[in-house]
Design a protein around this motif. Structure first.
Motif, short mmCIF file in Angstrom:
data_model
loop_
_atom_site.label_atom_id
_atom_site.label_comp_id
_atom_site.label_asym_id
_atom_site.label_seq_id
_atom_site.Cartn_x
_atom_site.Cartn_y
_atom_site.Cartn_z
N ILE A 233 0.77 -1.21 -0.10
CA ILE A 233 0.07 0.02 -0.07
C ILE A 233 0.92 1.34 0.02
O ILE A 233 0.41 2.26 -0.68
CB ILE A 233 -0.83 -0.06 1.18
CG1 ILE A 233 -1.92 -1.17 1.10
CG2 ILE A 233 -1.84 1.21 1.39
CD1 ILE A 233 -2.92 -1.11 2.09
N LYS A 234 1.98 1.13 0.82
CA LYS A 234 3.11 2.31 0.82
C LYS A 234 3.51 2.65 -0.47
O LYS A 234 3.39 3.78 -1.01
CB LYS A 234 4.11 1.90 1.74
CG LYS A 234 5.02 3.05 1.67
CD LYS A 234 6.19 2.85 2.75
CE LYS A 234 7.42 3.68 2.80
NZ LYS A 234 8.66 3.42 3.72
N ASP A 235 4.03 1.76 -1.42
CA ASP A 235 4.43 1.71 -2.59
C ASP A 235 3.24 2.41 -3.47
O ASP A 235 3.83 3.46 -4.26
CB ASP A 235 4.79 0.55 -3.15
CG ASP A 235 5.97 -0.25 -2.48
OD1 ASP A 235 6.85 0.52 -1.70
OD2 ASP A 235 6.18 -1.56 -2.43
N TYR A 236 2.24 1.98 -3.38
CA TYR A 236 1.06 2.49 -4.34
C TYR A 236 0.88 4.06 -3.90
O TYR A 236 0.62 4.73 -4.94
CB TYR A 236 -0.02 1.55 -4.24
CG TYR A 236 -1.29 2.08 -5.42
CD1 TYR A 236 -1.14 1.47 -6.56
CD2 TYR A 236 -2.07 2.90 -4.95
CE1 TYR A 236 -2.12 1.67 -7.70
CE2 TYR A 236 -3.06 3.32 -6.05
CZ TYR A 236 -3.19 2.82 -7.37
OH TYR A 236 -3.72 3.01 -8.30
N LEU A 237 0.86 4.15 -2.77
CA LEU A 237 0.61 5.77 -2.31
C LEU A 237 1.48 6.72 -2.95
O LEU A 237 1.17 7.57 -3.19
CB LEU A 237 0.24 6.04 -0.96
CG LEU A 237 -1.23 4.93 -0.26
CD1 LEU A 237 -0.97 5.12 1.20
CD2 LEU A 237 -2.22 5.44 -0.79
N GLU A 238 2.56 6.20 -2.78
CA GLU A 238 4.00 7.18 -3.03
C GLU A 238 3.92 7.36 -4.65
O GLU A 238 4.24 8.42 -5.04
CB GLU A 238 5.33 6.49 -2.30
CG GLU A 238 5.33 6.61 -0.95
CD GLU A 238 6.57 6.03 -0.16
OE1 GLU A 238 7.00 6.53 0.86
OE2 GLU A 238 7.21 5.24 -0.92
N GLY A 256 3.93 -0.03 4.89
CA GLY A 256 5.06 -0.63 4.11
C GLY A 256 5.36 -2.32 4.63
O GLY A 256 6.28 -2.78 3.95
N GLN A 257 4.55 -2.66 5.84
CA GLN A 257 5.01 -3.87 6.08
C GLN A 257 3.98 -5.06 5.88
O GLN A 257 2.86 -4.59 5.45
CB GLN A 257 5.01 -3.82 7.74
CG GLN A 257 6.07 -2.77 8.32
CD GLN A 257 5.90 -2.55 9.64
OE1 GLN A 257 5.15 -3.01 10.55
NE2 GLN A 257 6.78 -1.62 10.28
N PRO A 258 4.25 -6.16 6.02
CA PRO A 258 3.35 -7.35 5.70
C PRO A 258 2.08 -7.10 6.76
O PRO A 258 2.29 -6.68 7.93
CB PRO A 258 3.92 -8.60 6.06
CG PRO A 258 5.36 -8.15 5.92
CD PRO A 258 5.60 -6.83 6.40
N THR A 335 -2.95 -4.81 -3.52
CA THR A 335 -1.40 -4.61 -3.21
C THR A 335 -1.11 -6.10 -2.31
O THR A 335 -2.00 -6.90 -2.04
CB THR A 335 -1.00 -3.46 -2.30
OG1 THR A 335 -1.54 -3.66 -1.02
CG2 THR A 335 -1.65 -2.34 -2.89
N SER A 336 0.12 -6.32 -2.05
CA SER A 336 0.71 -7.35 -1.43
C SER A 336 0.18 -7.50 0.00
O SER A 336 0.34 -8.42 0.83
CB SER A 336 2.22 -7.49 -1.43
OG SER A 336 2.72 -6.34 -0.88
N ASN A 337 -0.14 -6.19 0.65
CA ASN A 337 -0.54 -6.50 2.10
C ASN A 337 -1.83 -5.71 2.29
O ASN A 337 -2.14 -5.11 3.49
CB ASN A 337 0.60 -5.66 2.79
CG ASN A 337 0.60 -3.96 2.47
OD1 ASN A 337 0.14 -3.70 1.49
ND2 ASN A 337 1.52 -3.32 3.31
#
Length: 711
Positions: A233-238, A256-258, A335-337
């Protein structure tokens, strides 16, 4: 033969994989609902105007709607079964084929065709075990552009189909909420969620036809084409959204964590509408510690946020709603998490709002009137207060006709200090902003202030609380006696209360419930028989029935309790007597009371001890003429200033003479039983005790007989 083998194998596999997962339970319920349609038929609901079908929950089934839209009932063969010409239901077990042929059996022809085009067919026809999440034909049609895949079948299309494939059998019962499985495309992860309402999602795509068994695996049809997931989620937001840095700064490390998160991410345009410096406290209100895919939402449900309060996620047709508002611009960004839903408004928790901002649509009339009547000056942001907001419907033309009366009514719904639901207790006094005291009554199923009860919807804001009320709060200003006397329809009841010496009870301080028969109720009896009920504390009127007598009117709140008006005089369910001759007489006289014979049954009078006055005492001696029997009777009486009636009940075989002071008329009741044994009788009276309906207690002999039974 082959057919018999197929049936036996299928039945074996179906039995093998039967489990109590949520998906399997919902399919079982669908089968039960359709049992009249024949064997192996399932009942589904299809949203009107769409092709969306669901094995629905009981909630949706009985409401006949999904996401607020009307849903019609369809009957189809349950997974694994098929129809036979001329036979009711779906009596045939579907044939077992390899995974490739099974795609055609479940009408996933586009996926089957693409498997042939991309050379996946050879793989899923061969030996091995596979699970294919096959997009429906409609899912492929909605993919834009699909031509890019068709133009590059050996790479793009092959990789896309490989991502929908797992190299082992995976039934819905094996799909646990939050689990990750490895696809056949570069070992990329597929994210599974299994919800309590029976919905199973794969990267937020809903399984619409599950567990179609093949000889070399299983096929599940899903409602969209899924894509491989990279990044958190962090990657997508940034990278993708470039969201407001101040807003996301507090949670970026966590995102950014699982984990299993749902993020409602406002656009930057939504942030521009906010007051500067306000957003820092809001970010955790947009984050859930669970994955909530849009396709799993079939009706409104409440979820706890990271901030600690709750939000309601619902749906309106194809639109996802948050707190009842359509605000989702883009849903199910996997996303992954977790998953992201892009929204066009910033969510503001109740804890960050002033109490006045908590007034909802169902109480909007109250909010508008408070402003119109100029009462908002005492509801500033730095003042703690509580609003008791009535529903809109209670503000009738009669209430609105008099501005001064309306102002008083509104002030009765504004309390000093913050009073949350958890702070209320029975008997509590709450002070309004105008200084009026209101009483709190706590019941098993309701919390009431005076005669108005709360409904679901209490909220707490930054400077107070709000509670939703079913009716207007009107503090009592009269005693029970004053209420009944002013009404004019309770003359007989009040006369009997006066004669019985209980009039003071209706006037004194206390917390009583009074069931008051009207004059009409007494007149209907012919022979007046009075039996009073006083209960502690006052009880909520919600279709009350007392001794099977319905309470027709709503509560009449008094300063010393509550009055319920009854259409019939209340009396015991049955009245036991100990003499057959008396039984016959009473049965002829009294038509409305059930009387039964109980051998040896007698009564002893018990005083009403809760009236606020104490009687003086006087001793009266009763002489018995037969020397073999002695009875000592003590009579405690009040001041002999009021006429009283003497009643002497003579037991068989004895003669009783009562000698009293002839300057007054005094109530003396002597009750005896068969003269086989001596006894002491205590009779207690007080001022104005004429006509009092006695409270009774059983004699020892009667009590002992009852103790021998199972109670």
């Amino acid at each position: 033969g082959t057919g018999m083998f197929a049936m036996t194998f299928t039945e074996y596999v179906l039995q093998l994989f039967v489990d109590s997962s949520a998906y399997d339970k919902i399919v079982t319920h669908s089968r039960i609902r359709a049992r009249k349609e024949g064997p192996n038929v399932c009942a589904l609901q299809q949203v009107e105007g769409t092709k969306k079908k669901y094995f629905s929950t009981c909630r949706n089934w009985y409401k006949k709607s999904i996401c607020g839209k009307k849903a019609e009932v369809l009957y189809e063969c349950c997974p694994g079964y098929m129809k036979l010409d001329g036979m009711k239901g779906c009596p045939a077990v579907a044939p077992i084929e390899n995974v490739y042929d099974t795609l055609g059996l479940v009408k996933a022809e586009t996926t089957q065709r693409y498997s042939d085009m991309s050379k996946l067919r050879q793989e899923i026809e061969s030996t091995g075990t596979f699970t294919v999440f096959a997009p429906s034909n409609e899912a492929w049609d909605e993919l834009n552009p699909v031509t890019a895949l068709e133009d590059n079948v050996n790479i793009e299309l092959f990789n896309a189909l490989h991502y929908h494939t797992v190299n082992h059998r995976l039934m819905t019962k094996d799909m646990k909420n939050g689990m990750t499985v490895t696809s056949m495309y570069n070992d990329q992860a597929i994210f599974i969620n299994h919800y309590p309402n029976g919905v199973v999602t794969v990267n937020c795509a809903r399984i619409i036809h599950g567990n179609q068994i093949a000889t070399n695996g299983v096929v599940h049809v899903i409602d969209r084409v899924i894509r491989s997931v990279t990044g958190t989620i962090k990657d997508y937001l940034e990278i993708e959204l470039s969201l407001n840095a101040v807003f996301i700064a507090g949670v970026m490390d966590k995102l950014g964590q699982p984990g299993q998160f749902t993020m409602f991410a406002p656009t930057n345009e939504a942030f521009d509408k906010l007051t500067p410096g306000f957003m820092e406290t809001l970010v955790t209100y947009h984050l859930l510690n669970s994955v909530q895919c849009a396709e799993a939402i079939m009706a409104g449900s409440v979820y706890e946020t990271e901030e600690g309060s709750t939000i309601e996620i619902g749906c309106d047709g194809d639109s996802l709603t948050v707190n009842g508002i359509k605000m989702v611009l883009k849903k199910d960004i996997v996303t992954s998490n977790g998953v992201i839903h892009l929204i066009d408004q910033v969510l503001i928790p109740d804890s960050a709002k002033e109490v006045r901002e908590l007034v909802g649509k169902s109480q909007s009339t109250f909010g508008d009137l408070v402003s119109e009547m100029g009462l908002t000056s005492s509801l500033s942001s730095d003042t703690q207060y509580t609003l008791l907001a009535p529903l809109n419907a209670v503000f009738t033309d009669e209430v609105m006709a008099d501005d001064e009366y309306l102002r008083i009514i509104l002030q009765n719904h504004m309390l000093k200090l913050k009073i949350s639901l958890s702070m209320l207790f029975n008997g509590q006094l709450l002070e309004t902003l105008s200084g009026q005291l209101l009483r709190v009554f706590i019941y098993r199923t309701a919390v009431c202030i005076e005669s108005a009860c709360m409904v679901r919807g209490s909220k707490e804001g930054m400077n107070g609380a709000l509670h939703v009320m079913t009716s207007l709060i009107k503090p009592a200003d009269k005693t029970a006696f004053e209420l009944l006397d002013a009404d004019g329809n309770f003359k007989i009841f009040l006369s009997l209360m006066e004669t019985a010496g209980l009039e003071d009870l209706l006037k004194q301080n206390g917390s009583y419930t009074i069931f008051a028969p009207t004059d009409e109720a007494f007149e209907a009896l012919g022979l007046v028989y009075f039996w009073g009920f006083f209960l502690f504390p006052p009880k909520e009127n919600n279709s009350i029935r007392v001794n099977s007598v319905e309470i027709p009117k709503s509560d009449l709140m008094a300063t010393n309790g509550v009055v319920h008006v009854v259409k019939n005089v209340l009396y015991p369910a049955d009245l036991p007597v100990g003499r057959q001759d008396l039984l016959l007489v009473l049965q002829k006289l009294i038509k409305y009371i059930e009387i039964k014979f109980v051998s040896g049954f007698t009564y002893a009078e018990i005083p009403l001890t809760f009236i606020s006055r104490l009687p003086e005492t006087e001793t009266v001696i009763i002489e018995e003429k037969q020397p073999s029997i002695k009875t000592v009777t003590t009579v405690i009486e009040g001041k002999p200033s009021i006429k009283q009636v003497t009643r002497v009940i003579k037991p068989a075989g004895s003669k009783v003479v009562a000698e009293v002071d002839q300057s007054t008329k005094t109530v003396t009741r002597v009750i005896g039983r068969q003269p086989s044994m001596s006894k002491v009788t205590r009779i207690i009276g007080g001022n104005s005790m004429e006509g009092v309906a006695p409270k009774f207690r059983k004699t020892n002999s009667q009590a002992s007989r009852q103790n021998g039974r199972c109670m």
